[in-house]
Motif scaffolding. Structure first.
Motif, short mmCIF file in Angstrom:
data_model
loop_
_atom_site.label_atom_id
_atom_site.label_comp_id
_atom_site.label_asym_id
_atom_site.label_seq_id
_atom_site.Cartn_x
_atom_site.Cartn_y
_atom_site.Cartn_z
N PHE A 25 65.96 35.36 -2.32
CA PHE A 25 65.10 36.37 -1.82
C PHE A 25 65.94 37.65 -1.08
CE2 PHE A 25 62.79 38.25 1.84
CZ PHE A 25 61.78 38.57 1.12
N ILE A 26 67.01 37.12 -0.28
CA ILE A 26 67.87 38.18 0.30
C ILE A 26 68.91 38.94 -0.73
CG2 ILE A 26 70.15 38.25 1.70
CD1 ILE A 26 68.99 35.79 3.54
N GLY A 27 69.39 38.30 -1.74
CA GLY A 27 70.30 38.86 -2.74
C GLY A 27 69.63 39.74 -3.62
N ARG A 28 68.04 39.62 -3.66
CA ARG A 28 67.41 40.57 -4.51
C ARG A 28 66.81 41.51 -3.79
NH1 ARG A 28 65.33 36.20 -8.50
NH2 ARG A 28 67.27 36.03 -9.84
N SER A 29 66.79 41.38 -2.46
CA SER A 29 65.82 42.55 -1.41
C SER A 29 67.19 43.58 -1.21
CB SER A 29 65.54 41.87 -0.43
OG SER A 29 64.40 40.94 -0.76
N ILE A 30 68.41 43.08 -1.19
CA ILE A 30 69.14 44.00 -0.52
C ILE A 30 69.43 45.50 -1.15
CG2 ILE A 30 71.84 44.39 -0.35
CD1 ILE A 30 72.13 41.66 0.67
N PRO A 31 69.47 45.55 -2.55
CA PRO A 31 69.48 46.62 -3.13
C PRO A 31 68.17 47.62 -2.65
CG PRO A 31 68.88 45.47 -4.81
CD PRO A 31 69.36 44.57 -3.64
N TRP A 32 67.14 47.06 -2.66
CA TRP A 32 65.75 47.74 -2.19
C TRP A 32 65.77 48.22 -0.87
CZ3 TRP A 32 63.41 49.57 -6.05
CH2 TRP A 32 63.80 48.97 -7.61
N LEU A 33 66.64 47.34 0.09
CA LEU A 33 66.74 47.96 1.42
C LEU A 33 67.52 49.35 1.38
CD1 LEU A 33 67.28 44.53 3.18
CD2 LEU A 33 65.12 46.05 3.34
N GLY A 34 68.41 49.30 0.62
CA GLY A 34 69.26 50.37 0.35
C GLY A 34 68.44 51.87 -0.11
N TYR A 35 67.60 51.57 -0.96
CA TYR A 35 66.80 52.77 -1.53
C TYR A 35 65.83 53.08 -0.36
CZ TYR A 35 68.06 51.42 -6.33
OH TYR A 35 68.67 51.40 -7.49
N ALA A 36 65.44 52.24 0.54
CA ALA A 36 64.39 52.40 1.79
C ALA A 36 65.24 53.27 2.35
CB ALA A 36 63.85 51.28 2.35
N LEU A 91 74.46 49.60 -4.55
CA LEU A 91 75.85 48.99 -5.36
C LEU A 91 76.00 47.55 -5.34
CD1 LEU A 91 78.24 52.02 -4.91
CD2 LEU A 91 76.87 51.53 -6.92
N ALA A 92 75.84 46.86 -4.15
CA ALA A 92 76.01 45.43 -4.06
C ALA A 92 74.93 44.78 -4.88
CB ALA A 92 76.07 45.09 -2.48
N GLY A 93 73.94 45.12 -4.81
CA GLY A 93 72.78 44.61 -5.54
C GLY A 93 72.24 44.82 -7.18
N GLN A 94 73.24 45.80 -7.61
CA GLN A 94 73.31 45.78 -9.05
C GLN A 94 73.76 44.49 -9.82
OE1 GLN A 94 71.50 48.52 -10.21
NE2 GLN A 94 71.15 48.82 -8.00
N PRO A 95 73.00 44.25 -11.04
CA PRO A 95 73.37 43.11 -11.66
C PRO A 95 74.46 43.39 -12.43
CG PRO A 95 71.26 44.17 -12.83
CD PRO A 95 71.88 44.98 -11.51
N ALA A 118 74.23 53.22 0.00
CA ALA A 118 74.82 53.20 -1.37
C ALA A 118 75.73 51.94 -1.40
CB ALA A 118 76.22 54.50 -1.39
N ALA A 119 76.36 51.24 -0.52
CA ALA A 119 76.90 50.15 -0.51
C ALA A 119 75.74 48.97 -0.56
CB ALA A 119 77.69 49.74 0.94
N MET A 120 74.86 49.07 -0.10
CA MET A 120 73.68 48.12 -0.36
C MET A 120 73.01 48.18 -1.68
SD MET A 120 71.79 48.12 3.25
CE MET A 120 70.40 47.14 3.14
#
Length: 154
Positions: free
Chosen positions: A111-122, A48-52, A44-46
């Motif tokens: 790359f890192i900033g935009r990948s973080i929320p998708w890692l959270g979904y995974a 939320l941190a990745g939402q624009p 959840a933290a990942m």
């Protein structure tokens, strides 16, 4: 009575008596989900941190409006660091699965900033699979053969 017993065609499980097979399954599912809550909090933290949510000055037409905390922090920490010459990686963009697109970048921070929320979904998907596997195993150990659930093995 033990922690798990059968009584008059119903089940007894961790202090709950006269449980139907469905109630037993729900208790086991809830217990297994609670045991893995620490992993869910990280996901959840990942996400939320990745939402624009943070405003930006301007973006090209068709780009997702705003930027995320993860993207802004990774840009501050990594500044203008780039991948080695000639290397461009596809990065996921978009707020959710319905708006998911892939664009190329050679900037490490983007790359890192935009990948973080998708890692959270995974991580959420992995969490749900682990909970399902634990629940299946534990329920089928306890339940009578006629109440057991046959799970497909993919």
């Amino acid at each position: 009575m033990d922690a798990t017993e059968e009584l008059n065609g119903t089940y007894f499980y961790h202090g709950h008596a006269n449980l139907t097979p469905q109630e037993l399954f729900n208790l086991i599912l809830s217990e297994n989900f609670a045991n893995r809550t620490g992993l869910e909090t990280t996901s959840a933290a990942m996400i939320l941190a990745g939402q624009p949510w943070l405003p930006t000055r301007g973006k090209p037409v068709g780009a997702t409006k705003g930027t995320s905390v993860a993207s802004r922090l990774s840009r501050v920490i990594l500044k203008d660091m780039r991948f080695p010459r000639g290397v461009s990686l596809y990065m996921p963009t978009g707020k959710n699965i319905s708006t998911l697109k892939f664009t190329k970048t050679n900037r490490v921070a983007a790359f890192i900033g935009r990948s973080i929320p998708w890692l959270g979904y995974a991580e959420v998907v992995i969490l749900l699979q682990l909970v399902a596997a634990d629940t299946r195993r534990q329920y089928n150990l306890i339940a009578r053969p006629k109440d057991r659930i046959a799970w497909a093995s993919f």
